[in-house]
Each structure stands twice: as structure tokens, then as C-alpha cells.
Scaffold this motif. Structure first.
Motif, PDB file in Angstrom:
ATOM      1  N   LEU A 124       3.125 -47.646 -36.851  1.00 55.99           N
ATOM      2  CA  LEU A 124       2.726 -48.657 -35.867  1.00 55.99           C
ATOM      3  C   LEU A 124       1.337 -49.209 -36.171  1.00 55.99           C
ATOM      4  CD1 LEU A 124       4.031 -46.960 -32.600  1.00 55.99           C
ATOM      5  CD2 LEU A 124       4.955 -49.005 -33.697  1.00 55.99           C
ATOM      6  N   THR A 127       1.511 -51.484 -39.374  1.00 52.71           N
ATOM      7  CA  THR A 127       2.195 -52.769 -39.222  1.00 52.71           C
ATOM      8  C   THR A 127       1.535 -53.670 -38.186  1.00 52.71           C
ATOM      9  OG1 THR A 127       3.730 -51.882 -37.582  1.00 52.71           O
ATOM     10  CG2 THR A 127       4.419 -51.796 -39.892  1.00 52.71           C
ATOM     11  N   THR A 129       1.682 -53.309 -35.051  1.00 52.54           N
ATOM     12  CA  THR A 129       2.478 -53.339 -33.822  1.00 52.54           C
ATOM     13  C   THR A 129       1.745 -52.659 -32.687  1.00 52.54           C
ATOM     14  OG1 THR A 129       4.451 -53.252 -35.178  1.00 52.54           O
ATOM     15  CG2 THR A 129       4.751 -52.798 -32.849  1.00 52.54           C
ATOM     16  N   ALA A 130       0.937 -51.675 -33.038  1.00 55.66           N
ATOM     17  CA  ALA A 130       0.230 -50.914 -32.012  1.00 55.66           C
ATOM     18  C   ALA A 130      -1.005 -51.632 -31.554  1.00 55.66           C
ATOM     19  CB  ALA A 130      -0.143 -49.535 -32.551  1.00 55.66           C
TER      20      ALA A 130
END
Length: 130
Positions: A124, A127, A129-130
Motif C-alpha cells: 500500500l 503504490t 494507495t495508503a
């Protein structure tokens, strides 16, 4: 609107465990999927809670910013601000808020993760995303 399945009742002797009523009320609201008045919530809960007890619990959850409320007739209708995962994330943020030792807390949190959770967190973060 369909009635949600009653939540399991957690008891210690004859009284519910600390926080169990709040959990039951929140679970009923999440299962309902629509805002409910205190009377509606009362009807969805197991046992015989008084109306004033339900209002008190809803008011406390609203004060903790876990529920929103909108006027409906002479009462308010309450709804969760987010789903269960969102509430867990909010609790995690509150633990970190105002901490001067955030790095230590986060380090100990990460050290306690399972291998799979550690891999997921790294993914995460990598990428974005977090």
C-alpha cells in the motif's frame, strides 16, 4: 426498510460489558443502512432497553463523532459516519493524534504485524494507495 438482524448481547453477569451497548447500537445502525430514530433503533435491539437509554447511547456516539444526526420530525435520525473499516481507521488516527512519540508508536505497531499484514502495508505504501 428491513429490520436488521439483532446483534449478539455481550454480558458480564446481569449487566452488559463496558462499551457493549454502544457496539450493539452502532452495529444495528450499520446493518440498517439508513438513518434511524432512537425509537427505531430501540426496536432493532435485543432486550428491553428504555427509550432514554437508547437516546443517551446515540448522543454519546454522536458526541464521539461516530454518528451523524439529522432532524426527522420531533427526533433525530442517526447514521454511522463510515463503515466498520473506516471507524477502525478513525480509532487508529485518534491514538496517534497529539502523540509526541509517533515514531515509536508506529514502529511498535508495525513490529506487531503479521507477515501478511506487513507485506500488505508495504504494498500500500509503495503504490501510494495508503
Amino acid at each position: 426498510m428491513t429490520a436488521p438482524t439483532p446483534a449478539p448481547v455481550v454480558r458480564q453477569g446481569r449487566r452488559r460489558a463496558s462499551g457493549a451497548l454502544e457496539c450493539e447500537v452502532l452495529a444495528a445502525l450499520q446493518r440498517a443502512g439508513v438513518p434511524l430514530t432512537p425509537r427505531e433503533v430501540q426496536g432493532f435491539l435485543p432486550g428491553e432497553l428504555t427509550y432514554s437509554t437508547v437516546v443517551t447511547i446515540l448522543s454519546r456516539l454522536h458526541g464521539k463523532e461516530v454518528l451523524t444526526r439529522t432532524p426527522r420530525g420531533r427526533a433525530y435520525a442517526y447514521a454511522p459516519v463510515t463503515d466498520e473499516a473506516g471507524l477502525a481507521a478513525r480509532r487508529m488516527h485518534k491514538v496517534l493524534d497529539g502523540r509526541t512519540d509517533r515514531e515509536i508508536v508506529l514502529t511498535r505497531f508495525v513490529d506487531g504485524l503479521t507477515g501478511e499484514d506487513h507485506r500488505l502495508l508495504k504494498l500500500l505504501l509503495a503504490t501510494g494507495t495508503a
